[in-house]
Design a protein around this motif. Sequence first.
Motif, PDB file in Angstrom:
ATOM      1  N   MET A 180     -30.298  53.606  47.137  1.00 55.75           N
ATOM      2  CA  MET A 180     -31.060  54.283  48.163  1.00 55.75           C
ATOM      3  C   MET A 180     -30.890  53.595  49.511  1.00 55.75           C
ATOM      4  O   MET A 180     -30.877  54.254  50.539  1.00 55.75           O
ATOM      5  CB  MET A 180     -32.530  54.306  47.762  1.00 55.75           C
ATOM      6  CG  MET A 180     -32.829  55.095  46.495  1.00 55.75           C
ATOM      7  SD  MET A 180     -32.408  56.824  46.610  1.00 55.75           S
ATOM      8  CE  MET A 180     -33.717  57.410  47.586  1.00 55.75           C
ATOM      9  N   LEU A 181     -30.740  52.290  49.497  1.00 54.71           N
ATOM     10  CA  LEU A 181     -30.566  51.538  50.740  1.00 54.71           C
ATOM     11  C   LEU A 181     -29.298  51.963  51.467  1.00 54.71           C
ATOM     12  O   LEU A 181     -29.310  52.183  52.682  1.00 54.71           O
ATOM     13  CB  LEU A 181     -30.516  50.040  50.421  1.00 54.71           C
ATOM     14  CG  LEU A 181     -30.350  49.085  51.582  1.00 54.71           C
ATOM     15  CD1 LEU A 181     -31.582  49.131  52.467  1.00 54.71           C
ATOM     16  CD2 LEU A 181     -30.124  47.683  51.069  1.00 54.71           C
ATOM     17  N   VAL A 182     -28.229  52.124  50.717  1.00 56.73           N
ATOM     18  CA  VAL A 182     -26.950  52.530  51.310  1.00 56.73           C
ATOM     19  C   VAL A 182     -27.049  53.947  51.875  1.00 56.73           C
ATOM     20  O   VAL A 182     -26.576  54.227  52.975  1.00 56.73           O
ATOM     21  CB  VAL A 182     -25.819  52.438  50.254  1.00 56.73           C
ATOM     22  CG1 VAL A 182     -24.521  53.008  50.789  1.00 56.73           C
ATOM     23  CG2 VAL A 182     -25.630  50.993  49.804  1.00 56.73           C
ATOM     24  N   ILE A 183     -27.681  54.824  51.146  1.00 53.97           N
ATOM     25  CA  ILE A 183     -27.830  56.212  51.597  1.00 53.97           C
ATOM     26  C   ILE A 183     -28.663  56.269  52.875  1.00 53.97           C
ATOM     27  O   ILE A 183     -28.295  56.942  53.839  1.00 53.97           O
ATOM     28  CB  ILE A 183     -28.464  57.086  50.500  1.00 53.97           C
ATOM     29  CG1 ILE A 183     -27.522  57.186  49.300  1.00 53.97           C
ATOM     30  CG2 ILE A 183     -28.795  58.479  51.031  1.00 53.97           C
ATOM     31  CD1 ILE A 183     -28.134  57.842  48.087  1.00 53.97           C
ATOM     32  N   ASP A 184     -29.770  55.554  52.898  1.00 56.18           N
ATOM     33  CA  ASP A 184     -30.638  55.564  54.078  1.00 56.18           C
ATOM     34  C   ASP A 184     -29.910  55.024  55.305  1.00 56.18           C
ATOM     35  O   ASP A 184     -29.998  55.599  56.389  1.00 56.18           O
ATOM     36  CB  ASP A 184     -31.901  54.744  53.815  1.00 56.18           C
ATOM     37  CG  ASP A 184     -32.883  54.844  54.961  1.00 56.18           C
ATOM     38  OD1 ASP A 184     -33.241  55.978  55.340  1.00 56.18           O
ATOM     39  OD2 ASP A 184     -33.274  53.795  55.495  1.00 56.18           O
TER      40      ASP A 184
ATOM     41  N   ASN B  88     -26.754  55.064  55.899  1.00 55.35           N
ATOM     42  CA  ASN B  88     -25.702  55.990  56.314  1.00 55.35           C
ATOM     43  C   ASN B  88     -26.245  57.207  57.060  1.00 55.35           C
ATOM     44  O   ASN B  88     -25.482  57.932  57.691  1.00 55.35           O
ATOM     45  CB  ASN B  88     -24.863  56.427  55.119  1.00 55.35           C
ATOM     46  CG  ASN B  88     -23.874  55.376  54.710  1.00 55.35           C
ATOM     47  OD1 ASN B  88     -23.213  54.779  55.543  1.00 55.35           O
ATOM     48  ND2 ASN B  88     -23.775  55.136  53.416  1.00 55.35           N
ATOM     49  N   ARG B  89     -27.519  57.412  57.038  1.00 50.90           N
ATOM     50  CA  ARG B  89     -28.124  58.497  57.818  1.00 50.90           C
ATOM     51  C   ARG B  89     -28.040  58.197  59.309  1.00 50.90           C
ATOM     52  O   ARG B  89     -28.117  59.106  60.134  1.00 50.90           O
ATOM     53  CB  ARG B  89     -29.584  58.693  57.413  1.00 50.90           C
ATOM     54  CG  ARG B  89     -29.746  59.257  56.028  1.00 50.90           C
ATOM     55  CD  ARG B  89     -31.192  59.377  55.581  1.00 50.90           C
ATOM     56  NE  ARG B  89     -32.023  59.970  56.597  1.00 50.90           N
ATOM     57  CZ  ARG B  89     -33.187  59.452  57.016  1.00 50.90           C
ATOM     58  NH1 ARG B  89     -33.647  58.343  56.494  1.00 50.90           N
ATOM     59  NH2 ARG B  89     -33.880  60.059  57.938  1.00 50.90           N
ATOM     60  N   PHE B  90     -27.883  56.941  59.673  1.00 50.19           N
ATOM     61  CA  PHE B  90     -27.926  56.528  61.075  1.00 50.19           C
ATOM     62  C   PHE B  90     -26.585  56.037  61.612  1.00 50.19           C
ATOM     63  O   PHE B  90     -26.531  55.494  62.703  1.00 50.19           O
ATOM     64  CB  PHE B  90     -28.989  55.439  61.259  1.00 50.19           C
ATOM     65  CG  PHE B  90     -30.338  55.874  60.786  1.00 50.19           C
ATOM     66  CD1 PHE B  90     -31.082  56.790  61.515  1.00 50.19           C
ATOM     67  CD2 PHE B  90     -30.846  55.425  59.581  1.00 50.19           C
ATOM     68  CE1 PHE B  90     -32.317  57.219  61.067  1.00 50.19           C
ATOM     69  CE2 PHE B  90     -32.088  55.844  59.122  1.00 50.19           C
ATOM     70  CZ  PHE B  90     -32.818  56.744  59.868  1.00 50.19           C
TER      71      PHE B  90
ATOM     72  N   PRO C   9     -29.236  63.509  52.179  1.00 49.92           N
ATOM     73  CA  PRO C   9     -29.256  62.312  51.340  1.00 49.92           C
ATOM     74  C   PRO C   9     -29.285  62.628  49.843  1.00 49.92           C
ATOM     75  O   PRO C   9     -28.698  61.901  49.045  1.00 49.92           O
ATOM     76  CB  PRO C   9     -30.529  61.579  51.758  1.00 49.92           C
ATOM     77  CG  PRO C   9     -31.003  62.225  52.997  1.00 49.92           C
ATOM     78  CD  PRO C   9     -30.343  63.543  53.124  1.00 49.92           C
ATOM     79  N   GLY C  10     -29.931  63.717  49.463  1.00 51.59           N
ATOM     80  CA  GLY C  10     -29.970  64.092  48.045  1.00 51.59           C
ATOM     81  C   GLY C  10     -28.594  64.421  47.512  1.00 51.59           C
ATOM     82  O   GLY C  10     -28.244  64.055  46.383  1.00 51.59           O
ATOM     83  N   ALA C  11     -27.802  65.102  48.314  1.00 56.08           N
ATOM     84  CA  ALA C  11     -26.438  65.442  47.908  1.00 56.08           C
ATOM     85  C   ALA C  11     -25.589  64.173  47.796  1.00 56.08           C
ATOM     86  O   ALA C  11     -24.763  64.051  46.885  1.00 56.08           O
ATOM     87  CB  ALA C  11     -25.817  66.406  48.904  1.00 56.08           C
TER      88      ALA C  11
END
Length: 52
Positions: A1-5, A7-9, A18-20
């Motif tokens: 989850m840390l990596v996904i979050d 990458n949002r920025f 992020p779910g995908a």
Amino acid sequence: MLVIDANRFRSVEPVRKPGAMLCAMTRIAARSGLNLHGSLIRLKQWKIFGKS
């Protein structure tokens, strides 16, 4: 989850769904192709040194 979050920025092609991305990362991990260690090292460099 840390990596996904994180990458949002990012400045180039930020993650918009992020779910995908979580589903994609899960599929890649099931095939033993996920390099989470590399992702975390890169995230650390980005946060500490501001490198893109």
